[in-house]
Every structure is written in C-alpha cells, then in structure tokens.
Design a protein around this motif. Sequence first.
Motif, PDB file in Angstrom:
ATOM      1  N   ASP A 168      33.469  38.928  37.384  1.00 13.11           N
ATOM      2  CA  ASP A 168      31.919  38.505  37.093  1.00 13.11           C
ATOM      3  C   ASP A 168      31.671  36.825  37.542  1.00 13.11           C
ATOM      4  O   ASP A 168      30.692  36.278  37.927  1.00 13.11           O
ATOM      5  CB  ASP A 168      30.912  38.409  36.056  1.00 13.11           C
ATOM      6  N   GLY A 169      32.989  36.576  38.488  1.00 18.38           N
ATOM      7  CA  GLY A 169      32.903  35.271  39.492  1.00 18.38           C
ATOM      8  C   GLY A 169      33.836  34.220  37.893  1.00 18.38           C
ATOM      9  O   GLY A 169      33.980  33.423  38.843  1.00 18.38           O
ATOM     10  N   THR A 170      33.688  34.766  37.252  1.00 24.02           N
ATOM     11  CA  THR A 170      34.269  33.639  35.640  1.00 24.02           C
ATOM     12  C   THR A 170      36.277  33.246  35.923  1.00 24.02           C
ATOM     13  O   THR A 170      36.325  34.489  36.636  1.00 24.02           O
ATOM     14  CB  THR A 170      34.221  33.973  34.854  1.00 24.02           C
ATOM     15  N   GLU A 171      36.854  32.331  35.965  1.00 22.73           N
ATOM     16  CA  GLU A 171      37.806  32.157  36.466  1.00 22.73           C
ATOM     17  C   GLU A 171      38.432  31.680  34.862  1.00 22.73           C
ATOM     18  O   GLU A 171      37.871  30.957  34.104  1.00 22.73           O
ATOM     19  CB  GLU A 171      38.246  30.679  37.216  1.00 22.73           C
ATOM     20  N   VAL A 172      39.974  32.473  34.858  1.00 21.67           N
ATOM     21  CA  VAL A 172      40.132  32.172  33.564  1.00 21.67           C
ATOM     22  C   VAL A 172      41.573  31.859  33.104  1.00 21.67           C
ATOM     23  O   VAL A 172      42.209  32.284  34.404  1.00 21.67           O
ATOM     24  CB  VAL A 172      40.082  33.899  32.498  1.00 21.67           C
ATOM     25  N   GLU A 173      42.379  31.643  32.741  1.00 20.87           N
ATOM     26  CA  GLU A 173      44.123  31.610  32.616  1.00 20.87           C
ATOM     27  C   GLU A 173      44.459  32.367  31.139  1.00 20.87           C
ATOM     28  O   GLU A 173      44.181  32.638  30.247  1.00 20.87           O
ATOM     29  CB  GLU A 173      44.005  30.126  31.730  1.00 20.87           C
ATOM     30  N   SER A 174      45.614  33.421  32.253  1.00 19.36           N
ATOM     31  CA  SER A 174      46.868  34.256  31.481  1.00 19.36           C
ATOM     32  C   SER A 174      46.879  33.850  30.738  1.00 19.36           C
ATOM     33  O   SER A 174      47.583  32.148  30.381  1.00 19.36           O
ATOM     34  CB  SER A 174      47.161  34.910  32.715  1.00 19.36           C
ATOM     35  N   HIS A 175      47.456  33.910  29.125  1.00 22.07           N
ATOM     36  CA  HIS A 175      47.796  33.553  28.264  1.00 22.07           C
ATOM     37  C   HIS A 175      49.332  33.631  28.048  1.00 22.07           C
ATOM     38  O   HIS A 175      49.820  33.924  27.315  1.00 22.07           O
ATOM     39  CB  HIS A 175      47.002  33.921  26.999  1.00 22.07           C
TER      40      HIS A 175
END
Length: 222
Positions: A168-175
């Motif tokens: 959906d275009g959201t940038e996230v950080e891997s945990h």
Amino acid sequence: MFTTVIESGDESAAALRLGVTTAGEVCEAELIVVRQRDEALHFPDPKFEAKPVMEAFVPEAERVSRERLLTLANGYFATLEQNDGQLFTAFHPDCQRVENGTQTTNNPAFMLPIAKLGCEAQFRLGWYRYDDRLRARRFPLVDVERGLVMAHGFIDHRGVLERYTLTDGTEVESHIRRPPTFYLSEVFKIEAGAIRQVEANFITVPYYMPSPWDTQGQGQGR
C-alpha cells in the motif's frame, strides 16, 4: 498435541507429535517447548486455550481431498516466504492465527501493528518480507474429516533487510536485524477449501540449522 509445560515456575507453550506403527509402537517423537526466556521474539500474555474449531468435523459436503489440503498448507508457506503480497493459498473470512499462545491476527493489542488485520490482509500487504526461506517443509499428519494438516519447517532470516515498502506504499522497518532461524510446528484448519485457523509454535535455533528429519536436499523447500 498443543499444550503447555511448567518448568521452574515458567509456563511454556509446547507441541508434541508421535509417530505410531500399525502395531501400536511409537517410532517417532517430536517435541517443541517454547521457553520465552530463550527466544529471539517474546510474545506477551500468552493464553493456552482449547479451540473447538480445530477439533470439529468438517461437513462431508465441504471436505476436500488430502492432496488439496496439502496444497493449501504448503501454499501458506509459499505465501509467507519472501512475502511480497502474492497469495498462493486461500484464506477463510474468519481466519485466525495463534503463535506461541498469542493471537497475532485481529488483535490490536499485540506489539506489532500488523496484528490488527486478518490473515489475508496481512499477507496482501507483504509485511513478512524479512522471511527469506521456509525450507525442509514436512507434512506428517493430515486429517481429511477434520480438515487438519500438521506441518514442520524452518524459517530463515538473513537479517539484512532494514526498511521496506508494503504493497500500500507504507514504508516500515524490519524488526529482525540479525540472522535467526525459527523451527516450527504448525497446524492448519481448512474449511470450504480455505484456511480457517492456524496454531503455531516456534523456537529459535542456530541459523540455517539442518533438519534432523530430512537428510537430503537441505535448504530446499518441498
């Protein structure tokens, strides 16, 4: 059997599989105990409850073949591996997943924001991109009448993915930023040709640990 054990005052999720010969002799025993203190991921407030949906018989008209059950279960792993939003299985609208005693779908209180979504929505977003491989897959138990498949496998994480973009275009950080491997015991409940419930226990093991049950083709998902 999915149950719990108590050691030194700590209650831990556990999964046990027995292989039995036609003569009634135990020929295989496989046990996972999820000791939270030893794990790379900690699941808060685990609850260990019986789930009637897992034990219920599927109406005969809604049952699918053993081969179809295996395809749907293996498709779940294919969807999880390098998750990019593609689906290789089918999810029931009421699908729920419990991992190490904690519900990780439709649960806004869980530590990861993705847990507020249902099974299919999570995978369509591509949240689990950090799962590099799901190998040494085994499916030792299939119950057509109840629509159950028990599976085992290893999930490898290289830990090199820092940030990524959801579908959906959201940038996230891997945990996951170091290389753990998870070994899992997992049961899928399948109704009307779709995954209705998932029960999973997994533990942290050395990275790329070989399977003691599969001495050939290590590292290759089957």
